[in-house]
Design an enzyme around this catalytic site. Structure first.
Site, PDB file in Angstrom:
ATOM      1  N   GLU A  92      52.003  22.222   1.004  1.00 46.27           N
ATOM      2  CA  GLU A  92      51.185  23.395   1.432  1.00 46.27           C
ATOM      3  C   GLU A  92      50.878  23.545   2.693  1.00 46.27           C
ATOM      4  O   GLU A  92      50.647  22.711   3.474  1.00 46.27           O
ATOM      5  CB  GLU A  92      49.942  23.057   0.375  1.00 46.27           C
ATOM      6  CG  GLU A  92      50.105  22.984  -1.001  1.00 46.27           C
ATOM      7  CD  GLU A  92      48.976  23.098  -1.910  1.00 46.27           C
ATOM      8  OE1 GLU A  92      49.026  23.353  -3.101  1.00 46.27           O
ATOM      9  OE2 GLU A  92      48.008  22.327  -1.464  1.00 46.27           O
ATOM     10  N   CYS A 105      47.034  25.584   9.214  1.00 42.16           N
ATOM     11  CA  CYS A 105      47.021  24.358   8.978  1.00 42.16           C
ATOM     12  C   CYS A 105      48.168  23.851   8.505  1.00 42.16           C
ATOM     13  O   CYS A 105      48.267  24.255   7.518  1.00 42.16           O
ATOM     14  CB  CYS A 105      45.698  24.216   8.132  1.00 42.16           C
ATOM     15  SG  CYS A 105      45.564  22.194   7.539  1.00 42.16           S
ATOM     16  N   CYS A 112      51.852  10.980   1.414  1.00 41.76           N
ATOM     17  CA  CYS A 112      51.377  10.130   2.757  1.00 41.76           C
ATOM     18  C   CYS A 112      51.139   8.830   2.372  1.00 41.76           C
ATOM     19  O   CYS A 112      51.062   8.432   1.212  1.00 41.76           O
ATOM     20  CB  CYS A 112      49.782  10.737   3.136  1.00 41.76           C
ATOM     21  SG  CYS A 112      49.312  10.049   4.628  1.00 41.76           S
ATOM     22  N   CYS A 116      44.599   7.159   1.761  1.00 44.42           N
ATOM     23  CA  CYS A 116      43.034   7.317   2.070  1.00 44.42           C
ATOM     24  C   CYS A 116      42.435   7.569   0.520  1.00 44.42           C
ATOM     25  O   CYS A 116      42.811   8.672  -0.153  1.00 44.42           O
ATOM     26  CB  CYS A 116      42.654   8.521   2.792  1.00 44.42           C
ATOM     27  SG  CYS A 116      43.425   7.937   4.607  1.00 44.42           S
ATOM     28  N   CYS A 119      41.330  11.446  -0.246  1.00 43.22           N
ATOM     29  CA  CYS A 119      42.185  12.424   0.024  1.00 43.22           C
ATOM     30  C   CYS A 119      43.009  12.765  -0.963  1.00 43.22           C
ATOM     31  O   CYS A 119      43.768  11.939  -1.472  1.00 43.22           O
ATOM     32  CB  CYS A 119      42.583  12.073   1.437  1.00 43.22           C
ATOM     33  SG  CYS A 119      44.180  13.340   1.874  1.00 43.22           S
ATOM     34  N   GLY A 158      49.964  14.763   5.028  1.00 42.69           N
ATOM     35  CA  GLY A 158      50.799  14.017   5.583  1.00 42.69           C
ATOM     36  C   GLY A 158      50.194  13.233   6.836  1.00 42.69           C
ATOM     37  O   GLY A 158      49.132  14.058   7.364  1.00 42.69           O
ATOM     38  N   GLU A 159      50.793  12.443   7.516  1.00 45.88           N
ATOM     39  CA  GLU A 159      50.035  11.744   8.522  1.00 45.88           C
ATOM     40  C   GLU A 159      51.216  12.085   9.784  1.00 45.88           C
ATOM     41  O   GLU A 159      52.351  11.522   9.943  1.00 45.88           O
ATOM     42  CB  GLU A 159      49.920  10.254   8.459  1.00 45.88           C
ATOM     43  CG  GLU A 159      50.093   9.569   9.825  1.00 45.88           C
ATOM     44  CD  GLU A 159      48.740   9.948  10.658  1.00 45.88           C
ATOM     45  OE1 GLU A 159      47.838  10.380  10.259  1.00 45.88           O
ATOM     46  OE2 GLU A 159      49.129  10.225  11.873  1.00 45.88           O
ATOM     47  N   SER A 190      46.319  15.778  14.138  1.00 43.59           N
ATOM     48  CA  SER A 190      45.076  14.981  13.688  1.00 43.59           C
ATOM     49  C   SER A 190      45.840  13.609  12.983  1.00 43.59           C
ATOM     50  O   SER A 190      46.727  13.892  12.421  1.00 43.59           O
ATOM     51  CB  SER A 190      44.394  15.834  12.537  1.00 43.59           C
ATOM     52  OG  SER A 190      43.584  14.962  12.152  1.00 43.59           O
ATOM     53  N   SER A 213      40.858  10.687  12.800  1.00 37.01           N
ATOM     54  CA  SER A 213      39.789  10.539  11.597  1.00 37.01           C
ATOM     55  C   SER A 213      39.638   9.226  11.507  1.00 37.01           C
ATOM     56  O   SER A 213      40.170   8.332  11.051  1.00 37.01           O
ATOM     57  CB  SER A 213      40.875  11.084  10.242  1.00 37.01           C
ATOM     58  OG  SER A 213      41.319  12.220  10.430  1.00 37.01           O
ATOM     59  N   LEU A 214      38.470   9.074  11.784  1.00 36.73           N
ATOM     60  CA  LEU A 214      37.692   7.916  12.178  1.00 36.73           C
ATOM     61  C   LEU A 214      36.946   7.427  10.594  1.00 36.73           C
ATOM     62  O   LEU A 214      37.114   6.420   9.985  1.00 36.73           O
ATOM     63  CB  LEU A 214      36.624   7.728  13.119  1.00 36.73           C
ATOM     64  CG  LEU A 214      36.757   6.323  14.084  1.00 36.73           C
ATOM     65  CD1 LEU A 214      37.874   6.258  14.489  1.00 36.73           C
ATOM     66  CD2 LEU A 214      35.790   6.387  15.227  1.00 36.73           C
ATOM     67  N   HIS A 215      35.930   8.271   9.980  1.00 33.29           N
ATOM     68  CA  HIS A 215      35.503   8.290   8.893  1.00 33.29           C
ATOM     69  C   HIS A 215      34.391   6.945   8.665  1.00 33.29           C
ATOM     70  O   HIS A 215      33.926   6.810   7.603  1.00 33.29           O
ATOM     71  CB  HIS A 215      36.354   8.371   7.847  1.00 33.29           C
ATOM     72  CG  HIS A 215      37.266   9.332   7.766  1.00 33.29           C
ATOM     73  ND1 HIS A 215      36.773  10.764   8.077  1.00 33.29           N
ATOM     74  CD2 HIS A 215      38.435   9.480   7.822  1.00 33.29           C
ATOM     75  CE1 HIS A 215      37.712  11.650   7.897  1.00 33.29           C
ATOM     76  NE2 HIS A 215      38.961  10.820   7.756  1.00 33.29           N
ATOM     77  N   ASN A 289      35.312  17.033   0.638  1.00 32.62           N
ATOM     78  CA  ASN A 289      35.472  17.999  -0.436  1.00 32.62           C
ATOM     79  C   ASN A 289      36.000  17.356  -1.854  1.00 32.62           C
ATOM     80  O   ASN A 289      37.079  16.212  -1.354  1.00 32.62           O
ATOM     81  CB  ASN A 289      36.587  19.006  -0.152  1.00 32.62           C
ATOM     82  CG  ASN A 289      36.168  19.897   1.041  1.00 32.62           C
ATOM     83  OD1 ASN A 289      35.243  20.462   0.747  1.00 32.62           O
ATOM     84  ND2 ASN A 289      36.601  19.854   2.121  1.00 32.62           N
ATOM     85  N   CYS A 332      40.066  20.785   3.584  1.00 30.59           N
ATOM     86  CA  CYS A 332      40.367  19.314   4.142  1.00 30.59           C
ATOM     87  C   CYS A 332      40.597  18.673   2.839  1.00 30.59           C
ATOM     88  O   CYS A 332      39.610  18.343   1.986  1.00 30.59           O
ATOM     89  CB  CYS A 332      39.428  18.872   5.076  1.00 30.59           C
ATOM     90  SG  CYS A 332      39.501  19.791   6.610  1.00 30.59           S
TER      91      CYS A 332
HETATM   92  N1  SAH Z   1      46.742  12.453   8.362  1.00 31.96           N
HETATM   93  C1  SAH Z   1      46.008  13.200   9.158  1.00 31.96           C
HETATM   94  C2  SAH Z   1      45.927  14.824   9.202  1.00 31.96           C
HETATM   95  C3  SAH Z   1      45.797  15.314   7.610  1.00 31.96           C
HETATM   96  S1  SAH Z   1      44.227  15.238   6.900  1.00 31.96           S
HETATM   97  C4  SAH Z   1      44.619  12.657   9.162  1.00 31.96           C
HETATM   98  O1  SAH Z   1      44.112  12.050   8.432  1.00 31.96           O
HETATM   99  O2  SAH Z   1      43.963  12.891  10.184  1.00 31.96           O
HETATM  100  C5  SAH Z   1      43.146  16.416   7.775  1.00 31.96           C
HETATM  101  C6  SAH Z   1      41.657  15.985   7.976  1.00 31.96           C
HETATM  102  O3  SAH Z   1      41.042  16.055   6.702  1.00 31.96           O
HETATM  103  C7  SAH Z   1      41.338  14.432   8.191  1.00 31.96           C
HETATM  104  O4  SAH Z   1      40.179  14.365   9.095  1.00 31.96           O
HETATM  105  C8  SAH Z   1      40.897  13.897   6.934  1.00 31.96           C
HETATM  106  O5  SAH Z   1      40.455  12.610   7.143  1.00 31.96           O
HETATM  107  C9  SAH Z   1      40.284  15.041   6.175  1.00 31.96           C
HETATM  108  N2  SAH Z   1      39.798  14.845   4.968  1.00 31.96           N
HETATM  109  C10 SAH Z   1      40.835  14.270   3.806  1.00 31.96           C
HETATM  110  N3  SAH Z   1      40.530  14.295   2.666  1.00 31.96           N
HETATM  111  C11 SAH Z   1      39.326  15.020   2.695  1.00 31.96           C
HETATM  112  C12 SAH Z   1      38.288  15.128   1.740  1.00 31.96           C
HETATM  113  N4  SAH Z   1      38.360  14.958   0.574  1.00 31.96           N
HETATM  114  N5  SAH Z   1      37.267  16.008   2.282  1.00 31.96           N
HETATM  115  C13 SAH Z   1      37.104  16.390   3.550  1.00 31.96           C
HETATM  116  N6  SAH Z   1      37.832  15.808   4.470  1.00 31.96           N
HETATM  117  C14 SAH Z   1      38.993  15.351   4.171  1.00 31.96           C
HETATM  118 FE1  SF4 Z   2      47.053  10.831   4.847  1.00 35.17          FE
HETATM  119 FE2  SF4 Z   2      45.251  12.085   6.351  1.00 35.17          FE
HETATM  120 FE3  SF4 Z   2      45.241  11.934   3.618  1.00 35.17          FE
HETATM  121 FE4  SF4 Z   2      44.587   9.918   4.870  1.00 35.17          FE
HETATM  122  S1  SF4 Z   2      43.311  11.620   5.117  1.00 35.17           S
HETATM  123  S2  SF4 Z   2      46.046   9.986   2.905  1.00 35.17           S
HETATM  124  S3  SF4 Z   2      46.227  10.043   6.497  1.00 35.17           S
HETATM  125  S4  SF4 Z   2      46.736  13.062   4.920  1.00 35.17           S
END
Ligand code: SAH
Ligand code: SF4
Length: 341
Positions: A92, A105, A112, A116, A119, A158-159, A190, A213-215, A289, A332
């Protein structure tokens, strides 16, 4: 050499032209017709001699395309595209519209490997890396529907740094003045933070913007949220970011997903400030989300506001990322959510 001409960089096309006893300008025709004029067939590249075109076709060279299979429109102007790729793979991309900007995007992998837990993509099985062609094609196909894309974020499925070569070749291709000529300052990658690849990126001849993406403010929380957090410690990631910054001098965006009761407390904000102090960063706070089966809840708007205030008061530029496309599962972390069992 890759038989799909769309997977080759300009220099690689030059090698192909030379290997076929052609003049260097033939590589420029190949590149321009494929990446600027959307040629679907080698035969459409009419400035090349008929002999060279036939030779390429007979040797099995092709120009690939991906298939747009679905389009979903959110009332806020967000469009989600679903593409079918060879091997039964679906991915997508999402178009976000601002007053003056058309942002896309895009995805870099089907599924991936980073796992995470918050996600949707991370919950899908990893299928494969996307080819360079499959990455740039998302832009070309979106442009047919909604006009010129002038801002590109590698924040889809994906990463990106786990598919380093194809991703960097796609950046180079999209930035090329004989292709889409997309400004490098309008391209952001990202990453969940892969230290070796971040160092490699710093040495690259082409420098897109970097978002990390630190989180979490510590490894304990981070490794609960992200499987990759067990492999790479925050220390290693921050060291790679310092080295990236001393080589490139570039500001880094830090993405921080706000999860109720997990990483959104006042103490967490204070620890984050300490962690980020040595770096030149701006922070994007993203309200979580959700998707079917997601075990976490988003932080309340008030909690996010308080968290942002602590960062801002400590001199860290912070914004709360405006959320869009949720009605079509295009926000996201929601990509692939409709395929979750
Ligand atoms: N893999 C890469 C890029 C894709 S994810 C990464 O992790 O950075 C893009 C962004 O969406 C990242 O910052 C990710 O942490 C964030 N993201 C993933 N799941 C999410 C969710 N459920 N709600 C909000 N942001 C989310
Ligand atoms: Fe992969 Fe980014 Fe989703 Fe983590 S947040 S599973 S690295 S796409």
């Amino acid at each position: 050499m890759d038989k799909d001409l769309k997977n080759n960089s300009y220099n690689e096309l030059l090698d192909i032209a030379i290997a076929h006893q052609q003049k260097p300008f033939c590589a420029k025709y190949l590149f321009t017709f494929i990446h600027q004029k959307d040629a679907a067939d080698i035969n459409d590249i009419t400035p090349l001699s008929k002999t060279f075109r036939n030779q390429l076709t007979e040797e099995g060279f092709t120009i690939s395309r991906i298939t747009l299979s679905e389009r979903h429109d959110d009332p806020d102007g967000t469009i989600k595209f679903v593409f079918d790729l060879p091997g039964g793979v679906r991915i997508e991309s999402v178009r976000l519209k601002d007053d003056d900007r058309n942002t896309l995007c895009i995805s870099t992998q089907a599924g991936c490997r980073m796992g995470c837990k918050f996600c949707a993509t991370g919950r899908l099985a990893f299928q494969r890396n996307l080819t360079t062609s499959e990455i740039v094609e998302q832009v070309y196909q979106a442009e047919r529907v909604c006009g010129r894309i002038d801002n590109l974020v590698y924040m889809g499925m994906g990463e990106p740094l786990d598919n380093f070569d194809n991703v960097m070749r796609s950046v180079e291709t999209l930035n090329d003045k004989n292709g889409r000529n997309l400004g490098i300052r309008h391209i952001t990658i990202s990453t969940c933070g892969l230290p070796e690849q971040i160092k490699q990126l710093a040495l690259s001849s082409i420098q897109p913007r970097l978002a990390v993406s630190l989180h979490a403010p510590n490894d304990e929380i981070r490794s609960k949220l992200m499987r990759v957090g067990k492999t790479y410690r925050l220390d290693d990631i921050l060291t790679s970011l310092k080295s990236y910054q001393s080589t490139t001098g570039k500001r880094i965006t830090i993405e921080y997903c706000m999860i109720d009761g997990v990483n959104d407390q006042i103490d967490h904000a204070r620890s984050l400030v300490k962690l980020l102090r040595p770096l030149k960063v701006n922070v994007n706070l993203i309200e979580l989300n959700t998707f079917p089966g997601c075990r976490y809840r988003p932080s309340s708007p008030e909690q996010i506001r308080q968290f942002a205030e602590i960062l801002s008061n400590s001199g860290i530029e912070t914004i709360i990322r405006f959320k869009r496309g949720r009605s079509i599962k295009a926000a996201c972390g929601q990509l692939g959510a409709t395929w979750l069992k």
